[in-house]
Structure formats: structure tokens, C-alpha cells
Write a protein that holds these residues in place. Structure first.
Motif, PDB file in Angstrom:
ATOM      1  N   ALA A 156       0.818  -1.220   0.000  1.00 30.86           N
ATOM      2  CA  ALA A 156       0.000   0.000   0.000  1.00 30.86           C
ATOM      3  C   ALA A 156       0.850   1.267   0.000  1.00 30.86           C
ATOM      4  O   ALA A 156       0.458   2.284   0.549  1.00 30.86           O
ATOM      5  CB  ALA A 156      -0.926  -0.008   1.215  1.00 30.86           C
ATOM      6  N   GLY A 157       2.014   1.195  -0.640  1.00 29.70           N
ATOM      7  CA  GLY A 157       2.910   2.340  -0.671  1.00 29.70           C
ATOM      8  C   GLY A 157       2.653   3.282  -1.831  1.00 29.70           C
ATOM      9  O   GLY A 157       1.576   3.298  -2.433  1.00 29.70           O
ATOM     10  N   GLY A 158       3.687   4.055  -2.176  1.00 29.04           N
ATOM     11  CA  GLY A 158       3.543   5.134  -3.144  1.00 29.04           C
ATOM     12  C   GLY A 158       3.142   4.694  -4.536  1.00 29.04           C
ATOM     13  O   GLY A 158       2.305   5.336  -5.172  1.00 29.04           O
ATOM     14  N   ILE A 159       3.727   3.602  -5.044  1.00 26.50           N
ATOM     15  CA  ILE A 159       3.414   3.192  -6.415  1.00 26.50           C
ATOM     16  C   ILE A 159       1.982   2.670  -6.507  1.00 26.50           C
ATOM     17  O   ILE A 159       1.308   2.867  -7.520  1.00 26.50           O
ATOM     18  CB  ILE A 159       4.426   2.140  -6.932  1.00 26.50           C
TER      19      ILE A 159
ATOM     20  N   GLN B 213      15.959  -3.878  -1.907  1.00 25.08           N
ATOM     21  CA  GLN B 213      15.817  -3.478  -3.310  1.00 25.08           C
ATOM     22  C   GLN B 213      16.718  -4.256  -4.266  1.00 25.08           C
ATOM     23  O   GLN B 213      16.429  -4.343  -5.451  1.00 25.08           O
ATOM     24  CB  GLN B 213      16.117  -1.984  -3.462  1.00 25.08           C
ATOM     25  N   GLY B 214      17.846  -4.757  -3.766  1.00 25.63           N
ATOM     26  CA  GLY B 214      18.762  -5.492  -4.628  1.00 25.63           C
ATOM     27  C   GLY B 214      19.787  -4.618  -5.319  1.00 25.63           C
ATOM     28  O   GLY B 214      20.750  -5.112  -5.897  1.00 25.63           O
ATOM     29  N   GLY B 215      19.599  -3.316  -5.283  1.00 24.00           N
ATOM     30  CA  GLY B 215      20.522  -2.396  -5.931  1.00 24.00           C
ATOM     31  C   GLY B 215      19.933  -1.003  -5.969  1.00 24.00           C
ATOM     32  O   GLY B 215      18.875  -0.741  -5.390  1.00 24.00           O
ATOM     33  N   GLY B 216      20.615  -0.110  -6.671  1.00 26.75           N
ATOM     34  CA  GLY B 216      20.222   1.288  -6.717  1.00 26.75           C
ATOM     35  C   GLY B 216      19.651   1.702  -8.057  1.00 26.75           C
ATOM     36  O   GLY B 216      18.656   1.142  -8.519  1.00 26.75           O
ATOM     37  N   PRO B 217      20.267   2.692  -8.724  1.00 30.83           N
ATOM     38  CA  PRO B 217      19.678   3.235  -9.955  1.00 30.83           C
ATOM     39  C   PRO B 217      19.540   2.214 -11.079  1.00 30.83           C
ATOM     40  O   PRO B 217      18.603   2.304 -11.871  1.00 30.83           O
ATOM     41  CB  PRO B 217      20.639   4.360 -10.340  1.00 30.83           C
ATOM     42  N   LEU B 218      20.452   1.253 -11.170  1.00 33.06           N
ATOM     43  CA  LEU B 218      20.351   0.264 -12.243  1.00 33.06           C
ATOM     44  C   LEU B 218      19.041  -0.499 -12.155  1.00 33.06           C
ATOM     45  O   LEU B 218      18.324  -0.660 -13.156  1.00 33.06           O
ATOM     46  CB  LEU B 218      21.531  -0.713 -12.176  1.00 33.06           C
ATOM     47  N   ILE B 219      18.699  -0.954 -10.962  1.00 31.58           N
ATOM     48  CA  ILE B 219      17.515  -1.799 -10.795  1.00 31.58           C
ATOM     49  C   ILE B 219      16.241  -0.978 -10.631  1.00 31.58           C
ATOM     50  O   ILE B 219      15.134  -1.507 -10.714  1.00 31.58           O
ATOM     51  CB  ILE B 219      17.717  -2.756  -9.596  1.00 31.58           C
ATOM     52  N   ASP B 220      16.407   0.360 -10.450  1.00 29.66           N
ATOM     53  CA  ASP B 220      15.230   1.218 -10.228  1.00 29.66           C
ATOM     54  C   ASP B 220      14.860   2.022 -11.465  1.00 29.66           C
ATOM     55  O   ASP B 220      13.781   1.848 -12.025  1.00 29.66           O
ATOM     56  CB  ASP B 220      15.474   2.140  -9.035  1.00 29.66           C
TER      57      ASP B 220
ATOM     58  N   GLY C 155      10.891   5.870   1.142  1.00 25.65           N
ATOM     59  CA  GLY C 155      10.851   4.459   0.760  1.00 25.65           C
ATOM     60  C   GLY C 155      12.136   3.725   1.110  1.00 25.65           C
ATOM     61  O   GLY C 155      12.900   4.134   1.994  1.00 25.65           O
ATOM     62  N   VAL C 156      12.390   2.627   0.369  1.00 28.44           N
ATOM     63  CA  VAL C 156      13.543   1.764   0.664  1.00 28.44           C
ATOM     64  C   VAL C 156      14.507   1.718  -0.521  1.00 28.44           C
ATOM     65  O   VAL C 156      15.249   0.756  -0.688  1.00 28.44           O
ATOM     66  CB  VAL C 156      13.077   0.341   1.039  1.00 28.44           C
ATOM     67  N   PHE C 157      14.523   2.768  -1.338  1.00 28.17           N
ATOM     68  CA  PHE C 157      15.311   2.775  -2.567  1.00 28.17           C
ATOM     69  C   PHE C 157      16.811   2.681  -2.328  1.00 28.17           C
ATOM     70  O   PHE C 157      17.555   2.314  -3.228  1.00 28.17           O
ATOM     71  CB  PHE C 157      15.004   4.033  -3.378  1.00 28.17           C
ATOM     72  N   THR C 158      17.267   3.035  -1.121  1.00 28.54           N
ATOM     73  CA  THR C 158      18.707   3.007  -0.840  1.00 28.54           C
ATOM     74  C   THR C 158      19.098   1.824   0.037  1.00 28.54           C
ATOM     75  O   THR C 158      20.205   1.775   0.550  1.00 28.54           O
ATOM     76  CB  THR C 158      19.140   4.318  -0.156  1.00 28.54           C
TER      77      THR C 158
END
Length: 347
Positions: free
Chosen positions: A12-15, A174-181, A166-169
Motif C-alpha cells: 500500500a505504498g507510493g506506487i 531493493q537489490g541495488g540502486g539506480p540500475l535496478i530502479d 521508501g527503501v530505494f537506498t
């Protein structure tokens, strides 16, 4: 009249609140969002109240057990994509899973096998595929206007765009940063336009130079003391058909523009930049730059949700496939592996 598609939301988060729920509502009586689940039950309850959803739960298992559903949107952190998707498929639901497919290629493969075994739709939230620019260029590509596409470039770079929410970092979730996001969006768009060629060799590099120290944030303040992902990744992919792709993606880099998302294609009869769309050709002894006079303006997520609903109702087919999700996950994994080992990865 066809019965409405009964949808459940996992996460139920942002997306979920910003993309999935409002666009399911736009589908009118073709869709009923009947349940939402989140491991933080208060978030699920709040989401249900705001969006007039009749049921809320603290787990996917409860939701699948207690409510009859036709489809599920998986909107969790990346770590939970695979288990949530597999559980929903086994319960007889079609699934729209947010990107990336999973944390590992093995998980993506199991998701694909489960969808095939259950005879259910599994598609992914690659919403840039649904942009008018990509849809238009795909028609040109399929008509042979670019000829053989032998090279492409992917660029998804922010100057200081580390998400402060969120948990982007958080690498564990997440498994990674900008590559996976964000990089995954442009990578998928390029592969889709190229016909998803089979990869052969991958080289990658990743850097954590900016995110792990305090600095200016253009997307809120991030927790730099617990920053565990890369802030830049670069890679090169060679495909079995001889074509190649160069990739660069960053949450934070010392570049001019705040945020750039771009795919460039080069073929033997033409090339193109996608965002905004411009096509480059040579005709009648003249070099031409071709730009569309008009493209429809429609929200990418809206088109994605509409296509998912229509595919679940048997009116069309999903745009992304589980098999493409496996290829994409293998490439992400290989770039990270190459970055860690310093060696090229053969696929």
C-alpha cells in the motif's frame, strides 16, 4: 456485459497509491479493486479508507484466502516481488508485478514457470513501453524504417536524485540502486524496440561515491549513513546477433541536467532518440531529422493498467512477457556481477 475484474493490491505504498489505484478507478465498471494488503496493517487500512476499498489485510495470504480475486498488482519492495507473484499465480490470479521482476534471475525464472504452469498472465510494470514515443517508434522499427539495429545507448541519470523516501537506498530490500530502479526502465525500452535480442556477454562497473555522504538532495533528504546501493552503474552488453548496448544510470552524478531518461537506437537505415522522439535518416542524398508533429498525451501508467485489465479480460495480449522479464533480470544480475568481480560475464 462482462463481469468486472476483481483486483487485489499487495503493498500500500507510493506506487500503489500514485499509479495503480487511480488508474484502476479510471477503468470504471470494468474493474473492482476489492482488497488491499500490506505488512503494516495500518497502511492497508488507511489505503482502503482513502480509496473506498472494502477489505484490507496484513498479508497476501489472508487476502488470497478470504477474498475472491481475478488479478493482483504486486507493489511491494523488490525483495518480495517473487514470493508475492508466485503465491498470487498459484491462487489462480493474473499478476501485474512492478519492476524489476525480482532480485535474482532464478526468481524470475520460477515466476515465469509458475505463470506458464497456472495458465495465467504475468506482466511487469515497464510503463515507459506504453509511452507514445516508444509506441510510435516501435511501429517505425517494425516497418523496417531503421533497418538492422546494431547499436543502442541507454541513459537514466540524475544529478542529485537519490529518493528521500521508501527503501530505494536499502540493498537488502531493493537489490541495488539506480540500475535496478530507473535504469531498468530505459534498458527494457531499448530491448523492446530491438526485439529483445539474446544476450551473450556483459561487462559492468558500479560506484558509490556520492550517496554515502551528506549532500544536496533534489528528491528529499536520504539516509546517507545507511546508504547501501550504488549511486552509478555503467555497462556494455553484446548480443548473439552481433548488436550491442551501452548503459549508464545514476541516482547522483556530477552532470549538468537534473534528470535525463533517454534511449538511442542506431540502425543501418536510420536511427532515433526516443525522449523526445526524433528519427535520423538519409534519403534522396539528404540527411533528414524527422520529428512527429503530434503525439497523444496519455499517462504511461494509465495505458499500462488499461492494457493489463484488457489482457485479463481476453481483449488483448500483455505487452511484456515473463520470458522478457527473465532476460532483463539476467542482464541486471550480470552487470552487478561484472562490477563486483571485474570480469566480463558470459550468458
Amino acid at each position: 456485459m462482462t463481469k468486472p475484474l476483481r483486483v487485489g493490491i499487495m503493498g500500500a505504498g507510493g506506487i500503489a497509491r500514485g499509479a495503480h489505484l487511480p488508474n484502476y478507478k479510471k477503468m470504471g465498471d470494468r474493474v473492482q479493486v476489492v482488497a488491499v494488503a500490506d505488512v503494516i496493517e495500518e497502511k492497508a487500512e488507511e489505503c482502503a479508507r482513502i480509496h473506498s476499498i472494502p477489505h484490507f489485510f496484513s498479508s497476501l495470504e489472508e487476502m488470497l484466502d478470504q477474498v475472491e480475486l481475478d488479478a493482483v498488482s504486486v507493489c511491494t519492495p523488490n525483495k518480495f516481488h517473487a514470493p508475492a507473484t508466485i503465491a498470487a499465480l498459484k491462487a489462480g490470479c493474473h499478476v501485474l508485478c512492478e519492476k524489476p521482476p525480482a532480485m535474482t534471475s532464478e526468481e524470475a525464472e520460477e515466476m515465469a514457470r509458475t505463470a506458464k504452469r497456472q495458465g495465467k498472465i504475468l506482466t511487469y510494470g515497464f510503463h515507459y513501453r506504453h509511452s507514445p514515443e516508444v509506441e510510435t517508434l516501435k511501429r517505425f522499427v517494425d516497418a523496417g524504417e531503421l533497418g538492422e539495429i546494431y547499436a543502442s545507448r541507454v541513459y537514466a541519470v540524475r544529478r542529485r536524485g537519490i529518493p528521500g523516501w521508501g527503501v530505494f537506498t536499502n540493498k537488502e530490500l531493493q537489490g541495488g540502486g539506480p540500475l535496478i530502479d530507473i535504469g531498468v526502465h530505459m534498458l527494457d525500452s531499448a530491448l523492446y524496440l530491438m526485439g529483445y535480442p539474446e544476450p551473450e556477454l556483459v561487462m559492468g562497473a558500479a560506484y558509490q561515491k556520492i550517496g554515502n555522504r551528506k549532500g544536496v538532495g533534489l528528491m528529499g533528504e536520504w539516509d546517507w549513513k545507511n546508504y547501501s546501493v550504488e549511486d552509478m552503474a555503467r555497462g556494455m552488453i553484446r548480443f548473439k546477433d552481433g548488436s550491442s548496448l551501452m548503459l549508464e544510470t545514476a541516482f547522483a552524478a556530477n552532470v549538468e541536467k537534473d534528470d535525463t531518461m533517454q534511449v538511442t537506437l542506431m540502425g543501418d537505415r536510420g536511427g532515433a532518440d526516443v525522449f523526445p522522439l526524433k528519427i535520423y535518416q538519409e534519403k534522396h542524398d539528404t540527411l533528414l531529422d524527422i520529428t512527429p508533429a503530434y503525439l497523444p498525451k496519455k499517462n504511461y501508467h494509465e495505458v499500462e493498467i488499461e492494457r493489463f485489465v484488457h489482457s485479463c479480460l481476453g481483449l488483448t495480449s500483455p505487452l511484456s512477457t515473463p520470458e522478457q522479464g527473465v532476460i532483463l533480470q539476467r542482464l541486471i544480475e550480470a552487470i552487478y556481477q561484472s562490477a563486483e568481480t571485474g570480469e566480463a560475464v558470459k550468458l
